[in-house]
Design an enzyme around this catalytic site. Structure first.
Site, PDB file in Angstrom:
ATOM      1  N   GLY A 133      13.860 -34.521 -18.580  1.00  0.00           N
ATOM      2  CA  GLY A 133      12.774 -35.475 -18.806  1.00  0.00           C
ATOM      3  C   GLY A 133      13.350 -36.748 -19.392  1.00  0.00           C
ATOM      4  N   ASP A 193      12.078 -28.432  -8.276  1.00  0.00           N
ATOM      5  CA  ASP A 193      10.950 -29.305  -7.952  1.00  0.00           C
ATOM      6  C   ASP A 193      11.413 -30.677  -7.461  1.00  0.00           C
ATOM      7  OD1 ASP A 193      11.868 -29.541 -10.634  1.00  0.00           O
ATOM      8  OD2 ASP A 193      10.039 -30.548 -11.267  1.00  0.00           O
ATOM      9  N   HIS A 232      17.448 -29.578  -9.156  1.00  0.00           N
ATOM     10  CA  HIS A 232      16.094 -29.253  -9.646  1.00  0.00           C
ATOM     11  C   HIS A 232      15.276 -28.665  -8.500  1.00  0.00           C
ATOM     12  CE1 HIS A 232      16.242 -31.468 -13.590  1.00  0.00           C
ATOM     13  NE2 HIS A 232      17.272 -32.041 -12.969  1.00  0.00           N
ATOM     14  N   HIS A 250      23.830 -28.417 -10.719  1.00  0.00           N
ATOM     15  CA  HIS A 250      22.722 -29.247 -11.204  1.00  0.00           C
ATOM     16  C   HIS A 250      21.826 -29.646 -10.039  1.00  0.00           C
ATOM     17  CE1 HIS A 250      21.359 -32.328 -14.393  1.00  0.00           C
ATOM     18  NE2 HIS A 250      20.531 -32.421 -13.384  1.00  0.00           N
ATOM     19  N   GLU A 269      22.681 -40.042 -19.522  1.00  0.00           N
ATOM     20  CA  GLU A 269      22.213 -40.534 -18.213  1.00  0.00           C
ATOM     21  C   GLU A 269      21.501 -41.869 -18.446  1.00  0.00           C
ATOM     22  OE1 GLU A 269      19.039 -38.161 -16.568  1.00  0.00           O
ATOM     23  OE2 GLU A 269      19.279 -38.981 -14.554  1.00  0.00           O
ATOM     24  N   ASP A 317      21.324 -33.154  -8.039  1.00  0.00           N
ATOM     25  CA  ASP A 317      20.180 -33.474  -8.897  1.00  0.00           C
ATOM     26  C   ASP A 317      18.872 -33.190  -8.153  1.00  0.00           C
ATOM     27  OD1 ASP A 317      19.174 -34.020 -11.382  1.00  0.00           O
ATOM     28  OD2 ASP A 317      19.337 -36.201 -11.243  1.00  0.00           O
TER      29      ASP A 317
HETATM   30  O1  LIG Z   1      18.024 -36.560 -13.615  1.00  0.00           O
HETATM   31  C1  LIG Z   1      17.096 -36.153 -14.308  1.00  0.00           C
HETATM   32  N1  LIG Z   1      17.037 -36.484 -15.621  1.00  0.00           N
HETATM   33  C2  LIG Z   1      16.076 -36.032 -16.455  1.00  0.00           C
HETATM   34  N2  LIG Z   1      15.085 -35.252 -16.033  1.00  0.00           N
HETATM   35  C3  LIG Z   1      15.055 -34.915 -14.727  1.00  0.00           C
HETATM   36  C4  LIG Z   1      16.031 -35.341 -13.825  1.00  0.00           C
HETATM   37  N3  LIG Z   1      15.725 -34.851 -12.621  1.00  0.00           N
HETATM   38  C5  LIG Z   1      14.603 -34.140 -12.754  1.00  0.00           C
HETATM   39  N4  LIG Z   1      14.183 -34.172 -14.032  1.00  0.00           N
HETATM   40  C6  LIG Z   1      12.998 -33.546 -14.621  1.00  0.00           C
HETATM   41  O2  LIG Z   1      13.229 -32.144 -14.708  1.00  0.00           O
HETATM   42  C7  LIG Z   1      12.019 -31.477 -14.429  1.00  0.00           C
HETATM   43  C8  LIG Z   1      12.266 -30.021 -14.150  1.00  0.00           C
HETATM   44  O3  LIG Z   1      13.004 -29.804 -12.997  1.00  0.00           O
HETATM   45  C9  LIG Z   1      11.437 -32.311 -13.312  1.00  0.00           C
HETATM   46  O4  LIG Z   1      10.052 -32.088 -13.160  1.00  0.00           O
HETATM   47  C10 LIG Z   1      11.748 -33.718 -13.769  1.00  0.00           C
HETATM   48  O5  LIG Z   1      10.711 -34.191 -14.614  1.00  0.00           O
HETATM   49 ZN   LIG Z   2      18.754 -33.521 -13.507  1.00  0.00          ZN
END
Ligand SMILES: O=c1[nH]cnc2c1ncn2[C@@H]1O[C@H](CO)[C@@H](O)[C@H]1O
Ligand SMILES: [Zn+2]
EC number: 3.5.4.4
Length: 386
Positions: A193, A35, A33, A31, A223, A312
């Site tokens: 999101g 970005d 991201h 997990h 979460e 994350d």
């Molecule tokens: O922990 C999280 N929980 C929910 N959404 C997230 C989390 N971290 C990032 N993103 C969302 O996932 C998109 C794509 O990677 C990011 O742009 C962010 O808006």
């Molecule tokens: Zn996430």
């Protein structure tokens, strides 16, 4: 509840892994991201190249601090606002390629041997790229990063995961994209999101499509919202894994005498070996947990849930896989055996084929830990006299 003792009771063997051992230990990341993991200096460079002038800081060090502090907001919604800046600079083929290549390089340098890195292709279309061009640029970047890592003596394999944003309405399209690229670098699907107000059942068509295609997906659930979100993700949508899933703790009762009672949902998650992609630092920032010591991962590990450790967002959390483990070693006294347990859990839960997961476990992960665990044996000899 079963209690276990671990090998830190062996005389002579150092009990806790050092930061250096943690870094060298093979790690598996499910997990992360794309970005949320840019190098601050890369954000600055890319912003300058395209004339993006909304960055709050242009000094890389200050920008890194800004991301961490802004993400330290106590709310998932505010945490997510920081992604506006990273997505803004990830709109061209070159930018996506660079960020993906650096991601693979950075993870490899941190001792990650297998990673599934996710991003939402729909957030990278502002400069005219198509969804397919986005996916191909990222895939090529990962391949380049794997090559650079190898040239630096590290081995890593990176799979892409495609995310659909839960407030938007493109999940089916992204699920189809995931399926089209399943034999070319994309290993699964996810939704992310804001969680509250956007239940995963809004995207049932996407999940049903992937199930019919025998494809794999995880869902951010439990979460910022509790048990109903986890229940829907599993029982309505059919998620293979849970992104975070920390709130499963709400279905576990500990009596005063220490007896543990699992509710029906927590039992299901444990019995079915549903992988929990836990991200301790991120959870502290969004107030999904209060401290490392009190993070549910401690109890879930004791109860033998299939818990895994993840980053994350390395930029927003100022973290890495090694740092997450360092925090857990400090909070729970975890040994290399615990680290291996989390790592094998993660590898078992990956979305690549079973034979490849098994080979990673037997030929990379276990030998890597065996090597680290045996180091103390060779440090016992001294040449001098007392
Ligand atoms: O922990 C999280 N929980 C929910 N959404 C997230 C989390 N971290 C990032 N993103 C969302 O996932 C998109 C794509 O990677 C990011 O742009 C962010 O808006
Ligand atoms: Zn996430």
């Amino acid at each position: 509840m079963t209690s276990e003792t671990f090998s830190h009771t062996i005389p002579g063997q150092p009990s806790l892994p050092s930061p250096e051992q943690i870094r060298r230990a093979p790690k598996v990341l499910l997990h992360d991201h794309l970005d949320g993991g840019l190098r601050p200096a890369t954000v600055v460079d890319l912003a300058a190249a395209i004339g993006y002038d909304k960055l709050p800081e242009t000094d890389p060090e200050k920008l890194g601090v800004w991301f961490r502090e802004a993400a330290d907001s106590g709310s998932l919604e505010r945490y997510l606002e920081t992604f506006a800046h990273t997505c803004a600079v990830m709109q061209t083929r070159e930018a996506l390629f660079r960020v993906a290549a650096e991601c693979a390089e950075d993870l490899a340098a941190d001792g990650v041997v297998y990673a599934e890195v996710r991003y939402a292709p729909e957030q990278h279309l502002e400069a005219g790229l198509t969804l397919e061009q986005v996916v191909e640029a990222v895939n090529e970047g990962f391949r380049e990063g794997e090559r650079r890592a190898r040239a630096n003596g590290h081995r890593i394999r990176v799979g892409a995961m495609l995310t659909a944003m839960r407030h938007a309405a493109r999940a089916l399209e992204i699920a189809e994209l995931t399926n089209n690229y399943r034999d070319s670098g994309v290993v699964g699907f996810d939704i992310a999101g804001a969680e509250a107000g956007f239940p995963p059942t809004r995207h049932l068509d996407a999940f049903e499509f992937l199930k019919r295609e025998n494809n794999h997906f995880t869902i951010h659930a439990g979460e910022a919202f509790g048990l109903p979100s986890i229940w829907q993700a599993l029982q309505w949508c059919g998620a293979d894994r849970l992104g975070h899933g920390v709130r499963i703790i709400d279905d576990i009762e500990i009596a005063e005498d220490g007896t543990v009672k699992l509710g029906r949902l927590a039992s299901y998650v444990r019995d079915k070996r549903i992988p929990l992609e836990m991200c301790p630092t991120s959870n502290l920032q969004t107030a999904a947990a209060t401290s490392y010591e009190e993070h549910p991962i401690g109890l879930l590990r004791q109860l033998h849930f299939r818990a895994t450790v993840n980053t994350d967002n390395r930029l927003m959390s100022g973290t890495s896989m090694s740092r997450e483990f360092e925090h857990l070693v400090k909070a729970f006294g975890y040994t290399l055996d615990d680290m291996q347990w989390f790592t094998v859990n993660a590898m078992k839960s990956a979305f690549i084929p079973f034979d490849e997961r098994l080979a990673m476990i037997n030929d990379v992960i276990k030998p890597g830990y065996a090597e680290l665990k045996s180091e103390w044996l060779f440090r016992q000899t001294t040449t001098g006299t007392a």
